[in-house]
Design a protein around this motif. Sequence first.
Motif, PDB file in Angstrom:
ATOM      1  N   GLU A 282       6.919  20.527 -31.665  1.00  0.00           N
ATOM      2  CA  GLU A 282       6.224  19.271 -31.815  1.00  0.00           C
ATOM      3  C   GLU A 282       7.069  18.019 -31.130  1.00  0.00           C
ATOM      4  O   GLU A 282       8.373  18.145 -31.067  1.00  0.00           O
ATOM      5  CB  GLU A 282       6.422  18.996 -33.352  1.00  0.00           C
TER       6      GLU A 282
ATOM      7  N   GLU B 154       6.939  26.730 -30.206  1.00  0.00           N
ATOM      8  CA  GLU B 154       6.063  25.893 -30.818  1.00  0.00           C
ATOM      9  C   GLU B 154       6.520  24.610 -30.978  1.00  0.00           C
ATOM     10  O   GLU B 154       7.220  24.277 -32.278  1.00  0.00           O
ATOM     11  CB  GLU B 154       5.233  26.252 -32.126  1.00  0.00           C
TER      12      GLU B 154
ATOM     13  N   SER C 289      10.273  27.213 -33.365  1.00  0.00           N
ATOM     14  CA  SER C 289       9.343  26.018 -33.688  1.00  0.00           C
ATOM     15  C   SER C 289      10.316  24.825 -34.394  1.00  0.00           C
ATOM     16  O   SER C 289      11.343  25.006 -34.670  1.00  0.00           O
ATOM     17  CB  SER C 289       8.380  26.532 -34.884  1.00  0.00           C
TER      18      SER C 289
ATOM     19  N   GLU D 271       9.646  20.661 -35.704  1.00  0.00           N
ATOM     20  CA  GLU D 271       8.671  19.778 -36.244  1.00  0.00           C
ATOM     21  C   GLU D 271       9.599  18.497 -36.756  1.00  0.00           C
ATOM     22  O   GLU D 271      10.977  18.628 -37.101  1.00  0.00           O
ATOM     23  CB  GLU D 271       7.778  20.116 -37.492  1.00  0.00           C
TER      24      GLU D 271
END
Length: 624
Positions: free
Chosen positions: A500, A498, A536, A538
């Motif tokens: 970003e 995931e 992930s 971010e």
Amino acid sequence: MTLPPSLEETSSSKRGAYKVALRMAFAMGISFFIAQINLEYIESYLYDLRVRTKLFNPTSGNIELIYITPQTVQLYKGLPSAKEQTALLKNLEAAGAKAVVYDFNVVETPGSTPEKNEWEATVVQSGNVFVAGRTTPLKGEENQLFLADPLEKMSLSPAPKTTDLVNFAKDGVTRRMILTYQGRSLLPVQLASLVNPAAADIKNVRGHFDFYGTDQAYIDFHPAKTYPSSSFESVVSGQAEASRFKDKIVLIGTDLGLDEAEYITSPYSREVTAMTRIELQANTIDTLIRNSGPQKAPKFVNWLFILLASILTTHVVLTMKPTRGLIVLASTLAGFVGFSAVAFWLGGWWLPMAAPLLTIFLCYYFFIPYRLIVENRRSWEYYQKNKLLSQVEELKTNFISMMSHDLKTPIARIQGMTDMILSDTVQLSPQQREAVDTIKHSSDDLLKFINAILNYGRIESQGVQLNLQSKDINNLLQEVIRKHEFLAKVKRIQIVSELEPMFPVPVDADLMKQVFSNLVENAIKYSPEDTKIMVSSEETSEKVIVQVADQGPGIPSDELQNIFMKFFRSKNAKSSPIKGSGLGLYLAKYFTELHRGRIFVESSHGNGSTFTVELPIEQGGTHA
Ligand code: ADP
């Protein structure tokens, strides 16, 4: 069954016992030495301090003082004459005084012979009038106890003052009273026994002691001006209330400031005029009436205190940490001083203080340098050992690096050859293919291991130089995931990402790839089959955050703080067939921190682990 102590235990306990014995012997030696020193001056000073700080000390209320002062002399144009003395005595008789004491040089009294004779007759008649003598004549010299004509019928009662001039503290202070001299009781004893008959027997007097054939005791002093007093002229003129003298022992003396003999220096003050003679007599008589003389502790108490003080101090200085030792000693000191003061104030006990205090100071100052020498020697030894260890460590690192470097070429050759065999169209039997695959995997593992060691060697010897370039972290992550997909597939592990979208940040791509690879590889390595790994990323205003979470066994809490240490492998990992060097996370942390970032893990046993890497967006990193 208890095991017998090992040889080492026995010898160290023997050494401990030997040390304790040595300390005890030293403590005893120093006690013996200090007990020989004459500390009476300091001891008496400490005694005086206790006297001065005794705040509540009532009197018996049986004593009244009458002073001949400079005003008296001015009024009578000289010392009061025999006529005035007779008038005073008559007034006191009329008031019902228990006893009247002349404690001044009565021979100097002016007046005519008939006046003196009248005074003498009044004295003799009353029977309770005493003339204090300042000396104590020897046996056989009793004739000296009478005054010269015309007062020859007045007898002298010896009431000399004592002064610590030749013996005791030798500081000129009056602390003691003489009770008997050559078997005869002196005036204060006679007077006190008028109120307290028990005082007549010296054995009943608290704290009495024998000194060169005299019985003596310490005086329970009150500060100057404690006892009620009137002026000579006020009593003669009848101005002073007669009732105040009823049943009192009345002491008549001078406070003219002319002669040293009129005064004494007391525990309260060392001024020459600290206290008048009649105040001294009042304190002496009052001590006997109240039987409140301070009791000096026997000699063995001094010994005991010195011994305890030296044992405690040597023990504290030699075995405790400096600050703790100081606290223990200071509180012992305060406790001891407090205890001695309270024992004096409440119980009239004079406990020895000078020698025990000196013992504490001496032992402390003797042993502190000794301890410093021992500790200095020890730290020098540690320093030498440490130096040697760092040299050995450096040698080891260099050696490992050299070895690893030389191993890289043969491995590269093995890998080249296996790739060639595998890509060749020549048909291999299944067993042969499996064997070549194993060779390939093993050489991959070996290469990883060697690379980790080489990185470690570089860090330890010259550090790592950052080569910063603007990179999209997501690209690095995707590359890492792609590289590990095959490994994950073997264990049917799904890597979910995931990511970003984010701006490029300045990083050393090689090093950060190593960091992410290690996290992903660990997640695959330690997770069971058919689980998921979540990668992930971010971005916040200050940093990029990358997380690698797995559903593996987690890390036990007691091992959490160690996993970033070099060569650390968990107990489970070591006992499992999972291979590893224990360097992966150490390097990951090192490389992340080079970027001024941080790496940490959240994990609990049985619940998977989540590793987080945070990299600052601004400023690159440090050059180590
Ligand atoms: P190793 O070569 O042993 O993997 P690392 O430095 O990479 O060395 O990791 C140190 C230890 O941390 C490992 O031995 C393992 O016990 C533990 N560890 C690291 N990652 C994980 C993970 N994802 N799950 C469980 N334990 C892990």
